[in-house]
Scaffold this motif. Structure first.
Motif, PDB file in Angstrom:
ATOM      1  N   GLY A   1      13.443   1.234  -1.737  1.00 25.52           N
ATOM      2  CA  GLY A   1      13.892   1.174  -0.357  1.00 25.52           C
ATOM      3  C   GLY A   1      12.758   0.905   0.618  1.00 25.52           C
ATOM      4  N   GLN A   2      11.642   0.357   0.123  1.00 25.10           N
ATOM      5  CA  GLN A   2      10.501   0.138   1.012  1.00 25.10           C
ATOM      6  C   GLN A   2      10.875  -0.765   2.182  1.00 25.10           C
ATOM      7  N   ALA A   3      11.765  -1.738   1.930  1.00 23.25           N
ATOM      8  CA  ALA A   3      12.185  -2.639   3.009  1.00 23.25           C
ATOM      9  C   ALA A   3      12.804  -1.856   4.159  1.00 23.25           C
ATOM     10  N   ALA A   4      13.494  -0.763   3.831  1.00 21.75           N
ATOM     11  CA  ALA A   4      14.137   0.025   4.881  1.00 21.75           C
ATOM     12  C   ALA A   4      13.095   0.630   5.812  1.00 21.75           C
ATOM     13  N   PHE A   5      11.961   1.099   5.267  1.00 24.54           N
ATOM     14  CA  PHE A   5      10.916   1.678   6.111  1.00 24.54           C
ATOM     15  C   PHE A   5      10.339   0.623   7.039  1.00 24.54           C
ATOM     16  N   VAL A   6      10.086  -0.555   6.481  1.00 22.32           N
ATOM     17  CA  VAL A   6       9.570  -1.652   7.293  1.00 22.32           C
ATOM     18  C   VAL A   6      10.559  -1.987   8.403  1.00 22.32           C
ATOM     19  N   GLY A   7      11.837  -2.083   8.020  1.00 23.54           N
ATOM     20  CA  GLY A   7      12.863  -2.452   8.982  1.00 23.54           C
ATOM     21  C   GLY A   7      13.047  -1.401  10.063  1.00 23.54           C
ATOM     22  N   VAL A   8      13.080  -0.130   9.652  1.00 25.83           N
ATOM     23  CA  VAL A   8      13.321   0.943  10.624  1.00 25.83           C
ATOM     24  C   VAL A   8      12.169   1.026  11.623  1.00 25.83           C
TER      25      VAL A   8
ATOM     26  N   LEU B   1       7.564   5.441  14.290  1.00 28.97           N
ATOM     27  CA  LEU B   1       6.977   6.356  13.311  1.00 28.97           C
ATOM     28  C   LEU B   1       7.878   7.552  13.048  1.00 28.97           C
ATOM     29  N   VAL B   2       8.429   8.111  14.130  1.00 26.96           N
ATOM     30  CA  VAL B   2       9.338   9.253  13.953  1.00 26.96           C
ATOM     31  C   VAL B   2      10.549   8.829  13.123  1.00 26.96           C
ATOM     32  N   ALA B   3      11.089   7.632  13.436  1.00 27.79           N
ATOM     33  CA  ALA B   3      12.263   7.153  12.709  1.00 27.79           C
ATOM     34  C   ALA B   3      11.961   7.021  11.217  1.00 27.79           C
TER      35      ALA B   3
ATOM     36  N   ALA C   1       5.709   1.483   7.527  1.00 30.61           N
ATOM     37  CA  ALA C   1       5.966   1.385   8.963  1.00 30.61           C
ATOM     38  C   ALA C   1       4.905   0.540   9.651  1.00 30.61           C
ATOM     39  N   LEU C   2       3.640   0.713   9.242  1.00 33.49           N
ATOM     40  CA  LEU C   2       2.576  -0.110   9.838  1.00 33.49           C
ATOM     41  C   LEU C   2       2.881  -1.584   9.596  1.00 33.49           C
ATOM     42  N   GLY C   3       3.327  -1.891   8.352  1.00 37.48           N
ATOM     43  CA  GLY C   3       3.732  -3.266   8.044  1.00 37.48           C
ATOM     44  C   GLY C   3       4.859  -3.724   8.954  1.00 37.48           C
ATOM     45  N   GLY C   4       5.808  -2.811   9.221  1.00 37.19           N
ATOM     46  CA  GLY C   4       6.930  -3.147  10.086  1.00 37.19           C
ATOM     47  C   GLY C   4       6.481  -3.484  11.496  1.00 37.19           C
ATOM     48  N   PHE C   5       5.517  -2.709  12.022  1.00 39.38           N
ATOM     49  CA  PHE C   5       4.992  -2.996  13.370  1.00 39.38           C
ATOM     50  C   PHE C   5       4.328  -4.374  13.406  1.00 39.38           C
ATOM     51  N   VAL C   6       3.495  -4.653  12.386  1.00 41.55           N
ATOM     52  CA  VAL C   6       2.816  -5.950  12.362  1.00 41.55           C
ATOM     53  C   VAL C   6       3.850  -7.064  12.310  1.00 41.55           C
ATOM     54  N   TYR C   7       4.913  -6.852  11.507  1.00 43.79           N
ATOM     55  CA  TYR C   7       5.977  -7.870  11.422  1.00 43.79           C
ATOM     56  C   TYR C   7       6.601  -8.117  12.797  1.00 43.79           C
ATOM     57  N   ALA C   8       7.005  -7.008  13.445  1.00 45.05           N
ATOM     58  CA  ALA C   8       7.709  -7.149  14.726  1.00 45.05           C
ATOM     59  C   ALA C   8       6.817  -7.850  15.742  1.00 45.05           C
TER      60      ALA C   8
ATOM     61  N   ILE D   1       0.845  -1.196   0.000  1.00 42.43           N
ATOM     62  CA  ILE D   1       0.000   0.000   0.000  1.00 42.43           C
ATOM     63  C   ILE D   1       0.880   1.246   0.000  1.00 42.43           C
ATOM     64  N   GLY D   2       1.971   1.184   0.792  1.00 40.34           N
ATOM     65  CA  GLY D   2       2.925   2.282   0.781  1.00 40.34           C
ATOM     66  C   GLY D   2       3.556   2.472  -0.591  1.00 40.34           C
ATOM     67  N   LEU D   3       3.954   1.361  -1.193  1.00 42.98           N
ATOM     68  CA  LEU D   3       4.541   1.429  -2.533  1.00 42.98           C
ATOM     69  C   LEU D   3       3.551   1.976  -3.541  1.00 42.98           C
ATOM     70  N   ASN D   4       2.277   1.638  -3.326  1.00 40.67           N
ATOM     71  CA  ASN D   4       1.245   2.112  -4.239  1.00 40.67           C
ATOM     72  C   ASN D   4       1.220   3.640  -4.249  1.00 40.67           C
ATOM     73  N   VAL D   5       1.423   4.236  -3.068  1.00 41.42           N
ATOM     74  CA  VAL D   5       1.440   5.699  -3.005  1.00 41.42           C
ATOM     75  C   VAL D   5       2.684   6.242  -3.718  1.00 41.42           C
ATOM     76  N   THR D   6       3.869   5.669  -3.404  1.00 45.75           N
ATOM     77  CA  THR D   6       5.090   6.232  -3.982  1.00 45.75           C
ATOM     78  C   THR D   6       5.246   5.841  -5.448  1.00 45.75           C
ATOM     79  N   PHE D   7       5.044   4.575  -5.778  1.00 49.08           N
ATOM     80  CA  PHE D   7       5.272   4.119  -7.145  1.00 49.08           C
ATOM     81  C   PHE D   7       3.999   4.206  -7.988  1.00 49.08           C
TER      82      PHE D   7
END
Lengths: 329, 448
Positions: free
Chosen positions: A42-49, A73-75, A216-223, A27-33
């Motif tokens: 670099g979407q993986a970086a957002f998820v990871g951060v 979120l700030v990061a 980032a939301l995806g990253g939280f769900v992952y963690a 969904i994030g990529l959909n906005v940017t791409f």
């Protein structure tokens, strides 16, 4: 071969946590791409951060769960600005390489032995999700003929689906607003938009921040779903899979990422189940498929699918061919 | 007069279809070949190393392996990481938790009594990501107590810098081989080829297959380079030319190359396996010192081979007709075509040579860092960094860029932790793009 369990696994994968993580990233990529035409690899970086922001705050520094979410979120916003300010003026293919490089830098830093005390090295971090599961209203798991989830899974899946629905609603509202129309115009013809007096650079930066936010939301769900973070989860393949999902469902369509993620994970799980089942029952001889080969073969299918999609149906299932007639600009 | 205009137009369908299907057959045949070689050889080979990082080596005396020698590995801070005992061939391997600096100690008490001992019983070594680092213990009279690995102990910082510079130069030359191909392909077709790393792996793996099937590494490498060229030809004829004819956009083609990279990388994983393997010859060699620099003989030879290949290609590009045609296409394809150059043929040749060069770089990389299905993918960003640093599409730029990247990576380990050296060079890449987006030798055109 146990078809019932293969089918059950496929359904669980199609609505489960992996699907939710990749769907939010897409969904994030959909906005940017999809909508803005930025080749963000670099979407993986957002998820990871985001995931590490949460995990480090709670596991390393001992702060509360909600502080962790805020730090994540700030990061992510900081990362988007750091990444976007220098790179958004670059041509598309340069942007792709630079964002890919940035994601790799992020992964190497999380992985490094030097910072092991903070980020946990290649083992990652655990024991930070207690605050989240303390909020769990589900007392028992769910077992039906189709799927079975434990109460913890049920909780994270519920939260994940709520996040997906809210995100889709936000994307839908944003893209029918004047702001969204400017984004789509930038994708179609940047110079024309500039000549209308719009600050193209500013719009691109906003798109990157918002795209990163969904990641980032995806990253939280992952963690939270794995109750652990691990640096190699956010290797560049993550971004490539998210692209496959987006292109499969249909870029620049609100429901594209969701449809793409569901189909992607259903197919991944089905092919895995069938290959493993065939291998264990002897239906597929050992010289074709060894015990550990199913994983490789199903990602070969992903690669092939990405190629064929891009060649024969770049608009995916839901998309409009005219909308992603992309070219290097 | 009155001639129907349709008669002049070449009917586009039949010939194109024939060519496309022929191309598909070639591609399929090549992939099938790839498959059968793997099938024939892989099951017979023992897995050398599981997992990602490790330290390994072989204790040998007069050509015979020394069994039963105990090797212990500790981290820099002295925590125990693991230990191993050499097998009948003298081989040993200890998996380590991640990249970093490790201290490897040989327990001299476990050496057979007839041996005089080892020159140094403690070696400090740096393990990179995904590397199975070879650690050499030399049988002979002890020369002193521990801590005398190459860049340690009494060696001065300047000597270490010299050693790292030469290692970086070697890595840079190997990168340059791959960067040349990537840059030429970009120059002539505009394709940012994300599957170029898999061409590197292709060369390394094919050489390994021939090598493990009993061929010496030198003919195996030559065969691998030829097959890499054929693979490049098949890719162009079977995939990229049809895409160019369809008028597929450059961004779409780039995403196709990502799909191809994913496919090939997992095909390698499927056929070659996830292990890290080394070639049968020249795996462990005694280092030769020239001044402050100590390298295995194979590393000196690698540098010479890479240098000769680079000089040959650049000379060909500047002197031969075909080379000039290549540069003309790179400059302006439409103008080149209108002056009678067969653009498609030039692109095909570029693909063949670009892939062959990548294959060579894979073999050399395999010699120094061993063969792994991800080796090319892991070098890809560095190759991109090299090409962008020098100027995308320029020949000398990509060579210069590669050497700078190689030297920078190695020398930066003086200050940057070893596992972050790639992050350092990628950060430099981003900074360079900000200051000089066209690269060091690139022409100023619209990049931003």
């Amino acid at each position: 071969m146990n078809w019932t369990s293969i089918l059950n696994n496929a359904i669980e994968a199609a609505i489960g946590t992996d699907m939710i993580i990749y769907c939010l990233a897409a969904i994030g990529l959909n906005v940017t791409f999809g909508y803005s035409g930025l080749l963000n690899f670099g979407q993986a970086a957002f998820v990871g951060v985001a995931a590490y922001g949460l995990a480090t705050t709670v596991a390393t520094f001992g702060l509360s769960f909600w502080t962790g979410i805020a730090v994540g979120l700030v990061a992510v916003v900081v990362l988007a600005l750091l990444l976007g300010i220098p790179t958004l003026r670059l041509r598309a293919d340069y942007l792709a390489i630079v964002t890919l490089a940035a994601a790799e830098i992020v992964r190497l830093v999380f992985r490094s032995v030097t910072l092991r005390d903070t980020f946990g090295g290649s083992d990652g971090l655990q024991a930070f999700s207690g605050g989240f599961y303390a909020l769990n209203p589900f007392q028992t798991g769910l077992t039906t003929t189709l799927v079975s989830f434990s109460e913890r899974q049920l909780w994270i899946i519920t939260v994940g689906w709520v996040l997906i629905m809210v995100s889709l609603l936000v994307v839908w509202a944003l893209m029918r607003s004047p702001w969204g129309r400017v984004l789509k115009a930038i994708r179609e013809d940047e110079d024309a938009v500039r000549s209308l007096g719009k600050n193209v650079y500013g719009y691109k930066l906003q798109a990157l921040v918002i795209g990163g936010f969904f990641g980032a939301l995806g990253g939280f769900v992952y963690a939270l779903a794995f109750a652990a973070v691990q640096p190699d989860f956010t290797a560049s393949d993550f971004t490539f899979f998210a692209y496959t999902i987006l292109l499969l469902g249909g870029a620049a369509r609100v429901f594209g990422p969701l449809l793409g993620a569901i189909i992607f994970w259903a197919i991944l799980s089905l092919s895995d189940g069938i290959l493993r089942g065939g291998q264990s029952t002897g239906a597929i001889p050992d010289w074709i498929l060894g015990p550990t080969d199913a994983g490789a073969v199903r990602f070969m299918i992903v690669g092939l699918a990405l190629m064929l999609l891009m060649i024969y149906r770049p608009q995916g299932i839901l998309g409009d061919r005219r909308e992603i007639a992309l070219d290097a600009r | 007069m009155g001639r129907p205009s349709t008669a002049v137009r070449r009917p586009p369908t039949s010939r194109d279809t024939v060519e496309r299907s022929r191309a598909a057959v070639i591609l399929a045949a090549l992939l099938a070949l790839l498959g059968t070689i793997g099938l024939a050889v892989v099951p017979a080979t023992p897995a050398l190393a599981q997992g990602s990082e490790s330290v390994r080596g072989a204790i040998r005396s007069e050509g015979e392996g020394v069994a039963g020698v105990r090797i212990t590995v500790t981290s820099e801070s002295g925590e125990s990481v693991g230990e191993a005992t050499t097998d009948a061939d003298g081989a040993w391997e200890v998996p380590v938790p991640g990249p970093g600096t490790y201290v490897v100690t040989l327990d001299t008490a476990t050496l057979p009594a007839e041996l005089p001992g080892v020159r140094q019983d403690t070696v400090t070594t740096v393990v990179n990501a995904q590397q199975a680092k070879a650690v050499l213990f030399v049988i002979g009279e002890p020369t002193g107590e521990g801590g005398v690995g190459p860049p340690a102990g009494g060696t001065s910082r300047l000597d270490t810098a010299a050693q790292l510079t030469v290692e970086g130069l070697r890595f840079g030359l190997i990168l340059a081989l791959a960067a040349l191909g990537l840059s030429m392909i970009f120059g002539t077709t505009g394709l940012t080829n994300f599957s170029h790393g898999e061409l590197i792996t292709f060369g390394a793996i094919v050489a390994w297959w021939f090598n493990s099937a009993g061929l010496h590494i030198v003919p195996a490498a030559l065969l691998a380079i030829v097959l890499s060229g054929a693979f490049g030809y098949a890719q162009d004829v079977g995939l990229w030319r049809p895409l160019r004819r369809r008028g597929t956009g450059l961004i779409a083609a780039m995403i196709v190359s990502i799909g191809l990279a994913l496919f090939l990388r997992n095909l390698y994983l499927y056929r070659f396996g996830g292990e890290t393997r080394s070639y049968l010859q020249y795996a462990t060699q005694q280092g030769i010192s020239i001044g402050p620099v100590t390298q295995a003989p194979r590393d000196y030879v690698s540098m010479v081979i890479a240098l000769v290949a680079i000089l040959a290609v650049t000379t060909a590009l500047s002197r031969t007709r075909l080379g000039k045609a290549t540069r003309a296409v790179s400059d302006n394809p439409a103008l080149a075509a209108s002056s009678g150059i067969d653009v498609d043929r030039v692109i095909r040749v570029v693909w063949v040579f670009g892939a062959a060069l990548a294959g060579l770089s894979g073999v050399l990389l395999g010699l120094s860092q061993q063969v792994n299905y991800q080796m090319g993918f892991q070098s890809l960003l560095l190759v991109f960094a090299a090409v962008i640093l020098g100027g995308l599409g320029t020949i000398w730029g990509s060579i210069l860029g590669a050497i700078i990247v190689g030297v920078f990576i190695q020398v930066s380990t003086l200050v940057v932790p070893a596992e972050l050296k790639n992050a350092g060079v990628l950060a430099v890449l981003i900074i360079i793009l900000l200051i000089r987006p066209q690269g060091l030798l690139g022409r100023r055109e619209r990049i931003g």
